[in-house]
Design a protein around this motif. Structure first.
Motif, mmCIF file in Angstrom:
data_model
loop_
_atom_site.group_PDB
_atom_site.id
_atom_site.type_symbol
_atom_site.label_atom_id
_atom_site.label_comp_id
_atom_site.label_asym_id
_atom_site.label_seq_id
_atom_site.Cartn_x
_atom_site.Cartn_y
_atom_site.Cartn_z
ATOM 1 N N PRO A 65 0.815 -1.225 0.000
ATOM 2 C CA PRO A 65 0.000 0.000 0.000
ATOM 3 C C PRO A 65 0.847 1.273 0.000
ATOM 4 C CG PRO A 65 -0.151 -1.114 2.127
ATOM 5 C CD PRO A 65 0.636 -2.004 1.217
ATOM 6 N N ASP A 66 2.077 1.201 0.514
ATOM 7 C CA ASP A 66 2.922 2.395 0.589
ATOM 8 C C ASP A 66 3.861 2.553 -0.603
ATOM 9 O OD1 ASP A 66 1.766 2.977 3.030
ATOM 10 O OD2 ASP A 66 3.346 2.002 4.187
ATOM 11 N N ALA A 67 3.852 1.605 -1.539
ATOM 12 C CA ALA A 67 4.720 1.710 -2.715
ATOM 13 C C ALA A 67 4.229 2.849 -3.602
ATOM 14 C CB ALA A 67 4.736 0.401 -3.494
ATOM 15 N N PRO A 68 5.122 3.726 -4.013
ATOM 16 C CA PRO A 68 4.708 4.846 -4.872
ATOM 17 C C PRO A 68 4.132 4.345 -6.196
ATOM 18 C CG PRO A 68 6.959 5.125 -4.088
ATOM 19 C CD PRO A 68 6.537 3.748 -3.714
ATOM 20 N N GLU A 69 3.117 5.036 -6.689
ATOM 21 C CA GLU A 69 2.505 4.653 -7.961
ATOM 22 C C GLU A 69 3.514 4.710 -9.101
ATOM 23 O OE1 GLU A 69 -0.404 3.218 -8.669
ATOM 24 O OE2 GLU A 69 -0.630 3.130 -6.508
ATOM 25 N N GLN A 70 4.470 5.615 -9.030
ATOM 26 C CA GLN A 70 5.491 5.712 -10.072
ATOM 27 C C GLN A 70 6.325 4.420 -10.104
ATOM 28 O OE1 GLN A 70 8.202 8.978 -9.593
ATOM 29 N NE2 GLN A 70 9.055 8.736 -11.639
ATOM 30 N N ALA A 71 6.636 3.867 -8.945
ATOM 31 C CA ALA A 71 7.387 2.610 -8.889
ATOM 32 C C ALA A 71 6.550 1.466 -9.445
ATOM 33 C CB ALA A 71 7.818 2.315 -7.465
ATOM 34 N N LYS A 72 5.287 1.419 -9.060
ATOM 35 C CA LYS A 72 4.407 0.355 -9.553
ATOM 36 C C LYS A 72 4.234 0.431 -11.059
ATOM 37 C CE LYS A 72 1.700 -0.218 -5.323
ATOM 38 N NZ LYS A 72 0.360 -0.174 -4.742
ATOM 39 N N SER A 73 4.062 1.627 -11.597
ATOM 40 C CA SER A 73 3.893 1.767 -13.045
ATOM 41 C C SER A 73 5.172 1.364 -13.770
ATOM 42 C CB SER A 73 3.461 3.175 -13.428
ATOM 43 O OG SER A 73 4.480 4.107 -13.153
ATOM 44 N N GLY A 74 6.325 1.615 -13.153
ATOM 45 C CA GLY A 74 7.586 1.177 -13.747
ATOM 46 C C GLY A 74 7.685 -0.339 -13.801
ATOM 47 N N VAL A 75 7.216 -1.012 -12.743
ATOM 48 C CA VAL A 75 7.219 -2.469 -12.721
ATOM 49 C C VAL A 75 6.292 -3.001 -13.796
ATOM 50 C CG1 VAL A 75 6.616 -4.502 -11.362
ATOM 51 C CG2 VAL A 75 7.891 -2.649 -10.296
ATOM 52 N N TYR A 76 5.103 -2.428 -13.898
ATOM 53 C CA TYR A 76 4.153 -2.866 -14.940
ATOM 54 C C TYR A 76 4.765 -2.688 -16.335
ATOM 55 C CZ TYR A 76 0.289 -3.277 -11.621
ATOM 56 O OH TYR A 76 -0.530 -3.650 -10.583
ATOM 57 N N ARG A 77 5.454 -1.573 -16.539
ATOM 58 C CA ARG A 77 6.081 -1.318 -17.835
ATOM 59 C C ARG A 77 7.159 -2.358 -18.127
ATOM 60 N NH1 ARG A 77 8.860 3.585 -17.164
ATOM 61 N NH2 ARG A 77 10.645 2.284 -16.851
ATOM 62 N N LEU A 78 7.960 -2.732 -17.123
ATOM 63 C CA LEU A 78 8.999 -3.739 -17.312
ATOM 64 C C LEU A 78 8.415 -5.107 -17.612
ATOM 65 C CD1 LEU A 78 11.444 -2.770 -14.441
ATOM 66 C CD2 LEU A 78 11.845 -2.509 -16.888
#
Length: 44
Positions: free
Chosen positions: A29-42
């Motif tokens: 829940p505390d992971a930044p959305e920018q980090a999550k979107s980067g993971v999805y992109r990878l």
């Protein structure tokens, strides 16, 4: 999935990440959305 770190245009560190590890990161829940979107992109 490999998590890679790039400095000055050269990849020098590769860390294998399990599917379970990726799911944990994306569900934090505390992971930044920018980090999550980067993971999805990878993953694509």
């Amino acid at each position: 999935m490999d998590l890679r770190v790039c400095y000055n245009g050269e990849w020098y560190y590769v860390q294998p990440v399990s599917e379970g590890g990726v799911k944990k990161i994306l569900n934090l829940p505390d992971a930044p959305e920018q980090a999550k979107s980067g993971v999805y992109r990878l993953l694509q």
